[in-house]
Design an enzyme around this catalytic site. Structure first.
Site, mmCIF file in Angstrom:
data_model
loop_
_atom_site.group_PDB
_atom_site.id
_atom_site.type_symbol
_atom_site.label_atom_id
_atom_site.label_comp_id
_atom_site.label_asym_id
_atom_site.label_seq_id
_atom_site.Cartn_x
_atom_site.Cartn_y
_atom_site.Cartn_z
ATOM 1 N N ASP A 96 -16.241 6.364 -19.603
ATOM 2 C CA ASP A 96 -17.314 5.631 -18.944
ATOM 3 C C ASP A 96 -18.427 5.421 -19.970
ATOM 4 O O ASP A 96 -18.985 6.395 -20.488
ATOM 5 C CB ASP A 96 -17.810 6.509 -17.770
ATOM 6 C CG ASP A 96 -18.553 5.728 -16.708
ATOM 7 O OD1 ASP A 96 -19.135 4.692 -17.050
ATOM 8 O OD2 ASP A 96 -18.559 6.176 -15.548
ATOM 9 N N ASP A 324 -20.885 6.411 -6.150
ATOM 10 C CA ASP A 324 -22.180 5.900 -5.679
ATOM 11 C C ASP A 324 -22.151 5.502 -4.207
ATOM 12 O O ASP A 324 -23.161 5.051 -3.665
ATOM 13 C CB ASP A 324 -22.582 4.637 -6.467
ATOM 14 C CG ASP A 324 -22.831 4.910 -7.934
ATOM 15 O OD1 ASP A 324 -23.270 6.022 -8.266
ATOM 16 O OD2 ASP A 324 -22.585 3.990 -8.752
#
Ligand code: TEU
Length: 562
Positions: A96, A324
């Protein structure tokens, strides 16, 4: 490694996956230990959220050194072993990369603050206007997107996220070279893919102005040089190795831009995460509300993207959950009575669309929202910021806690529930975030039960691996506008697959207009479904006259070919 049309990716939020050393925080060795589980599940890639050096203000999305591993999470030896072992299992590791911003603890930022011109140019410093911020832009985590530089009269830096996440200046070629260098550093370790955090926000406008229409996003979302930057990133780094898979997280993007980002000929990225379909429970665009999801809108958005992306030969990452987002089964399904049925139905809904499916850790065992009762349980900076903001707006404590329990990112960040021992086998110590009051589902129980959500995911993964209709086929929506059923058809080389999903916890009768229209389709060969007995057996034993077409949250996958 499987191509993107057949592959399935699994997202690991490292801090909450598996803690190997008993400090309450998940780590790289924990992932290593759980590789056999992931191999057994059948996934092709794992995306690991950031584990670089970080002050953890945004839990790793605030990187203070892009070439160092946070010692709490592991070291290079463990990472290399992990990459190697994963490869032996046929699993590629995706990293990431957070290049829209760095932590303000990064050496670059510190030097910039000391007045070093070279590094000042790595960030976005502007003068204030009329005694206040340079523009009226709002940060994604609430409050102004600018922070005043201490000791300076009228100078501010831009932070689209937290004030400890300073936006990087991609205009500066020296900064871009640093990024290419960081990319090569990780590529040399043999990783097989990259996820780029909010990558469509990196190109800022030439002139910084107040926004009269929104929080400022239209100035920098899919900004003026975004395609140029991505093409350069591609040609100088991952594009040098054809086998590398890439996915860009695209905040509030457009379909036109998403096609460009992901059409192979453009040589930008392999695919994109888009979020429009997840904003269907935002009231008038406001996340911090309690609106139930708008089913018709969800279908309409999914279909529009499916059709237009296909036409432009773009490629979507498909998902309903990530670190998220609240848990999908709590948000779009039922996390009590029809937990099992809706867990499987939702997976089917997104897995068989055109695009690459991404599973978020815990989703495959039906993990639910955390249902925290106190503000002290929350750790996420966005949730804590909004708690204060909503308080200032005058909302009652009870109301705010209710909103957070539906919308907070922490719903997805509770520790992975492995077994029925203390802390669900995640850690020997109290975890950094509590498990809350969600459903006590575990991996061991799921493994034992042939009928579990986990075992159903395995079947979906196999189907994605093997079936060309799902990999390459067209998409067509059936029963457009039906208020309970989402149905679509995938077709390729005269072969068809039909996906029929009841999105609600009630029976839909055979007399329903939609079921009538699907009559022939429903009699095709079933390849997958979430009820053991088929409908006719039930109807034959049913004493009342109302025959059932689809049971609560029932899903069916049917095929029309040999
Ligand atoms: O998220 C980007 C982002 O804007 C959202 O997913 C955000 O969390 C949500 O819209 C808030 O309502 C990425 C990362 O996935 C996230 O964890 C980071 O906090 C963020 O970027 C900043 O790096």
């Amino acid at each position: 490694m499987r191509n993107l049309e057949h592959a399935v990716v699994y997202e690991i939020y490292i801090k909450s996956f598996m803690d190997s050393d008993g400090d309450g925080i998940g780590d790289l060795l924990g992932i290593y230990e759980k590789l056999p589980y992931l191999k057994e599940l059948g996934v092709d890639y794992i995306w690991i959220t950031p584990f670089y050096e970080s002050p953890l203000k945004d839990f790793g999305y605030d990187v203070s050194n892009y070439k160092k591993i946070d010692p709490r999470l592991g070291d290079f030896k463990i990472l290399k072993d992990l990459i190697k072992k994963a490869e032996d299992f046929g699993i590629g590791i995706m990293l990431d990369m957070v290049f829209n911003h760095s932590s303000t603890e990064h050496e670059w930022f510190k030097k910039a603050m000391e007045g070093d011109e070279k590094y000042r140019n790595y960030y976005i410093f502007k003068e204030g206007k009329n005694g206040t911020y340079p523009t009226n832009w709002i940060s994604k985590f609430g409050g102004p997107a600018w922070k005043k530089v201490e000791g300076k009269e009228n100078e501010y830096y831009l932070h689209l996220f937290h004030e400890t996440q300073g936006d990087l200046n991609w205009e500066n070629v020296e900064l871009r070279e640093e990024i290419f260098d960081i990319m090569k550093f990780w590529m040399d370790l043999g990783v097989k893919g990259f996820r780029f955090d909010v990558i469509n926000l990196i190109s800022k406008p030439e002139i910084f102005k107040d926004s009269t229409t929104d929080d400022g996003r239209h100035f920098y979302t899919d900004g003026p040089k975004i395609h140029e930057y991505l093409k350069e990133l591609n040609s100088k780094t991952f594009g040098l190795d054809n086998s590398i898979l890439t996915v860009g997280e695209m905040s509030s993007t457009s379909i036109e831009d998403s096609i460009k980002y992901s059409n192979k000929e453009e040589k930008e990225l392999s695919m994109v995460f888009t979020f429009h379909h997840l904003k269907v429970d935002y009231e008038n665009g406001d996340k911090w509300t309690k609106m139930p999801f708008d089913f018709l809108k969800l279908k309409e958005i999914l279909s529009t993207w499916q059709i237009k992306m296909s036409k432009g030969r773009g490629w979507n990452a498909q998902f309903l959950s990530n670190h998220d987002q609240p848990r999908q089964v709590s948000r779009f399904g039922s996390d009590d009575k029809y937990h099992l049925e809706s867990g499987k139905m939702l997976a089917t809904a997104y897995f068989l669309l055109r695009g690459t499916p991404y599973i978020y850790q815990g989703e495959e065992i039906g993990m639910t929202n955390a249902y925290f009762k106190n503000i002290e349980d929350y750790k996420d900076v966005e949730s804590l910021n909004y708690y204060e903001i909503l308080k200032k707006e005058g909302l009652e404590e009870k109301e705010i806690l209710e909103i957070l329990s539906l919308k907070s990112r922490d719903n997805a960040r509770t520790p992975m529930q492995w077994d029925n021992t203390k802390n669900f086998g995640f850690s020997k110590k109290e975890p950094w975030i509590s498990n809350g009051n969600g459903k006590k589902v575990t991996v061991v129980d799921n493994l034992k039960d042939e009928n579990s959500i986990l075992n159903y995911y395995k079947k979906l993964i196999e189907l994605r691996h093997e079936d060309d209709v799902l990999a390459y086929g067209n998409y067509e929506e059936l029963l457009i506008g039906h208020e309970k059923i989402y149905a679509y058809k995938r077709s390729y080389n005269n072969k068809n697959i039909y996906v029929v999903l009841n999105f609600y916890g009630e029976n839909i009768l055979k007399s329903d207009e939609g079921i009538k229209k699907l009559k022939e389709i429903l009699s095709l060969e079933k390849i997958l479904g979430n009820y053991e007995k088929n409908n006719n057996d039930i109807n034959n034993n049913n004493n009342n006259n109302e025959e059932i077409g689809l049971r609560p949250y029932e899903c069916l996958v049917l095929k029309e070919y040999e």
